[in-house]
Design a protein around this motif. Structure first.
Motif, mmCIF file in Angstrom:
data_model
loop_
_atom_site.group_PDB
_atom_site.id
_atom_site.type_symbol
_atom_site.label_atom_id
_atom_site.label_comp_id
_atom_site.label_asym_id
_atom_site.label_seq_id
_atom_site.Cartn_x
_atom_site.Cartn_y
_atom_site.Cartn_z
ATOM 1 N N ALA A 19 0.809 -1.222 0.000
ATOM 2 C CA ALA A 19 0.000 0.000 0.000
ATOM 3 C C ALA A 19 0.844 1.274 0.000
ATOM 4 N N ALA A 20 2.153 1.138 0.168
ATOM 5 C CA ALA A 20 3.028 2.309 0.264
ATOM 6 C C ALA A 20 2.970 3.150 -1.004
ATOM 7 N N ARG A 21 3.007 4.443 -0.800
ATOM 8 C CA ARG A 21 2.993 5.399 -1.906
ATOM 9 C C ARG A 21 4.434 5.677 -2.347
ATOM 10 N N PRO A 22 4.631 6.077 -3.601
ATOM 11 C CA PRO A 22 5.995 6.328 -4.093
ATOM 12 C C PRO A 22 6.666 7.504 -3.372
ATOM 13 N N LEU A 23 7.966 7.383 -3.147
ATOM 14 C CA LEU A 23 8.711 8.481 -2.521
ATOM 15 C C LEU A 23 8.651 9.748 -3.364
ATOM 16 N N SER A 24 8.552 9.601 -4.672
ATOM 17 C CA SER A 24 8.480 10.786 -5.537
ATOM 18 C C SER A 24 7.251 11.627 -5.207
ATOM 19 N N GLU A 25 6.166 10.989 -4.812
ATOM 20 C CA GLU A 25 4.950 11.713 -4.431
ATOM 21 C C GLU A 25 5.191 12.548 -3.178
ATOM 22 N N LEU A 26 5.891 11.980 -2.213
ATOM 23 C CA LEU A 26 6.218 12.716 -0.992
ATOM 24 C C LEU A 26 7.207 13.833 -1.288
ATOM 25 N N ARG A 27 8.185 13.546 -2.134
ATOM 26 C CA ARG A 27 9.184 14.552 -2.506
ATOM 27 C C ARG A 27 8.514 15.757 -3.175
ATOM 28 N N ASP A 28 7.494 15.507 -3.986
ATOM 29 C CA ASP A 28 6.782 16.597 -4.654
ATOM 30 C C ASP A 28 6.031 17.490 -3.677
ATOM 31 N N LYS A 29 5.770 17.000 -2.488
ATOM 32 C CA LYS A 29 5.048 17.776 -1.474
ATOM 33 C C LYS A 29 5.978 18.661 -0.650
ATOM 34 N N THR A 30 7.288 18.538 -0.866
ATOM 35 C CA THR A 30 8.239 19.353 -0.118
ATOM 36 C C THR A 30 8.569 20.614 -0.903
ATOM 37 N N GLU A 31 8.953 21.620 -0.185
ATOM 38 C CA GLU A 31 9.247 22.909 -0.812
ATOM 39 C C GLU A 31 10.449 22.839 -1.753
ATOM 40 N N HIS A 32 11.482 22.106 -1.382
ATOM 41 C CA HIS A 32 12.713 22.054 -2.171
ATOM 42 C C HIS A 32 12.871 20.761 -2.965
#
Length: 85
Positions: A19-32
């Motif tokens: 069920a884990a979401r891709p790290l790229s999705e989390l990275r896109d939610k960060t400012e930098h």
């Protein structure tokens, strides 16, 4: 709230990994567009494609828990709101 429904994490870890979401999705939610996370174990030997994140709701703050996609093993966590778009 309902401890009678609790089970050991090891019994459901593989489900969490799937069920884990891709790290790229989390990275896109960060400012930098970068992630900095506290590591629990073997992260340095895994490519991003073998890791994912799951949102974790806690009393004081929501965080993103980094897991192995194949096993659900917890690798670390990111002190970031996993829900923010």
């Amino acid at each position: 709230a309902y401890p009678e429904f609790y089970v050991p994490y090891s019994e459901r870890a593989a489900d969490v990994g799937r069920a884990a979401r891709p790290l790229s999705e989390l990275r896109d939610k960060t400012e930098h567009k970068t992630l900095s996370f506290a590591l629990v174990g073997e992260r340095q030997s895994l490519p991003d494609s073998q890791m994912g994140y799951v949102p974790f709701v806690a009393r004081m703050a929501d965080i993103a828990v980094i897991v192995r996609k194949d096993s659900g093993a917890v690798l670390g966590y990111v002190w970031q709101d996993p829900w923010r778009d």
